[in-house]
Design a protein around this motif. Structure first.
Motif, PDB file in Angstrom:
ATOM      1  N   GLY A  15      23.658 127.993  60.928  1.00 16.05           N
ATOM      2  CA  GLY A  15      24.071 128.524  62.048  1.00 16.05           C
ATOM      3  C   GLY A  15      22.793 129.753  62.453  1.00 16.05           C
ATOM      4  O   GLY A  15      22.664 129.981  63.773  1.00 16.05           O
ATOM      5  N   GLY A  16      22.222 130.615  61.593  1.00 16.48           N
ATOM      6  CA  GLY A  16      21.149 131.288  61.956  1.00 16.48           C
ATOM      7  C   GLY A  16      20.021 130.553  62.565  1.00 16.48           C
ATOM      8  O   GLY A  16      19.384 131.018  63.711  1.00 16.48           O
ATOM      9  N   THR A  53      27.599 122.351  63.852  1.00 15.63           N
ATOM     10  CA  THR A  53      27.552 122.340  62.250  1.00 15.63           C
ATOM     11  C   THR A  53      28.168 123.404  61.454  1.00 15.63           C
ATOM     12  O   THR A  53      28.880 123.028  60.738  1.00 15.63           O
ATOM     13  N   ALA A  54      27.323 124.361  61.730  1.00 16.28           N
ATOM     14  CA  ALA A  54      27.571 125.612  60.806  1.00 16.28           C
ATOM     15  C   ALA A  54      29.337 125.857  61.114  1.00 16.28           C
ATOM     16  O   ALA A  54      30.065 126.156  59.905  1.00 16.28           O
ATOM     17  N   GLY A  66      31.557 118.260  58.676  1.00 20.71           N
ATOM     18  CA  GLY A  66      30.277 119.321  58.779  1.00 20.71           C
ATOM     19  C   GLY A  66      29.120 118.958  57.921  1.00 20.71           C
ATOM     20  O   GLY A  66      28.075 118.924  57.999  1.00 20.71           O
ATOM     21  N   GLY A  67      29.570 118.396  56.512  1.00 16.64           N
ATOM     22  CA  GLY A  67      28.705 118.017  55.653  1.00 16.64           C
ATOM     23  C   GLY A  67      27.931 116.742  56.097  1.00 16.64           C
ATOM     24  O   GLY A  67      26.676 116.484  56.092  1.00 16.64           O
ATOM     25  N   TRP A  68      28.505 115.949  57.011  1.00 18.22           N
ATOM     26  CA  TRP A  68      27.878 114.406  57.388  1.00 18.22           C
ATOM     27  C   TRP A  68      26.899 114.904  58.404  1.00 18.22           C
ATOM     28  O   TRP A  68      25.977 114.429  58.791  1.00 18.22           O
ATOM     29  N   SER A  69      27.678 115.911  59.155  1.00 21.86           N
ATOM     30  CA  SER A  69      26.730 116.200  60.334  1.00 21.86           C
ATOM     31  C   SER A  69      25.540 117.128  59.972  1.00 21.86           C
ATOM     32  O   SER A  69      24.359 116.663  60.662  1.00 21.86           O
ATOM     33  N   ALA A 112      24.134 118.802  51.854  1.00 22.77           N
ATOM     34  CA  ALA A 112      24.986 118.393  52.952  1.00 22.77           C
ATOM     35  C   ALA A 112      25.777 117.193  52.627  1.00 22.77           C
ATOM     36  O   ALA A 112      27.057 116.995  52.586  1.00 22.77           O
ATOM     37  N   LEU A 113      25.249 116.307  51.979  1.00 21.44           N
ATOM     38  CA  LEU A 113      25.869 115.286  51.250  1.00 21.44           C
ATOM     39  C   LEU A 113      26.701 115.609  50.023  1.00 21.44           C
ATOM     40  O   LEU A 113      28.193 114.714  50.233  1.00 21.44           O
ATOM     41  N   LYS A 114      26.669 116.235  49.314  1.00 19.23           N
ATOM     42  CA  LYS A 114      27.526 116.957  48.282  1.00 19.23           C
ATOM     43  C   LYS A 114      28.732 117.353  48.953  1.00 19.23           C
ATOM     44  O   LYS A 114      29.736 117.350  48.676  1.00 19.23           O
ATOM     45  N   VAL A 115      28.615 118.350  50.168  1.00 17.53           N
ATOM     46  CA  VAL A 115      29.755 118.669  50.893  1.00 17.53           C
ATOM     47  C   VAL A 115      30.454 117.478  51.575  1.00 17.53           C
ATOM     48  O   VAL A 115      31.775 117.751  51.429  1.00 17.53           O
ATOM     49  N   ALA A 116      29.808 116.641  52.077  1.00 12.71           N
ATOM     50  CA  ALA A 116      30.422 115.743  52.774  1.00 12.71           C
ATOM     51  C   ALA A 116      31.380 114.614  51.718  1.00 12.71           C
ATOM     52  O   ALA A 116      32.374 114.374  52.185  1.00 12.71           O
TER      53      ALA A 116
END
Length: 119
Positions: A15-16, A53-54, A66-69, A112-116
């Motif tokens: 986001g930042g 994505t954020a 969002g994780g995949w993105s 990101a993959l962990k979140v996905a």
């Protein structure tokens, strides 16, 4: 309900960065490989994609997407990181920054993959 730690820092970082891409695009234009064409369009587009994505990362219903993105975006940024080596030749500070930025992509993509994967 609090966000999982990886989603929190990924959302904050993307986001930042996305806001910076939109507010100060000239800061990032030199990172776009000339082979990709209009640098301003790439910078603005990636800024919008980072912010979107954020946003996906912050809501439970869209967090996995969002994780995949995020994983796709971060992987897609690798050509810009490699291009930084090309344009930084002869500048030790810029080369050092490039040498730090590129390997940082791996843990960010892993997060990101962990979140996905919902972990």
């Amino acid at each position: 309900m609090r966000l999982p730690v990886p989603a929190t820092w990924l959302a904050a970082a993307l986001g930042g960065s996305g806001v910076l891409h939109l507010v100060r695009p000239r800061t990032f234009e030199w990172l776009v490989p000339p082979e990709l064409g209009d640098a301003r369009a790439w910078v603005l587009g990636s800024g919008v994609a980072e912010i979107a994505t954020a946003a996906l990362l912050t809501a439970p219903a869209t967090r996995r997407a969002g994780g995949w993105s995020a994983a796709a975006l971060l992987t897609g940024f690798v050509p810009a990181h490699l291009h930084q080596f090309r344009v930084a030749r002869g500048n030790p500070v810029a080369l050092a920054v490039a040498a730090v930025r590129l390997p940082l992509q791996a843990p960010m993509v892993a997060a990101a993959l962990k979140v996905a994967r919902g972990r």
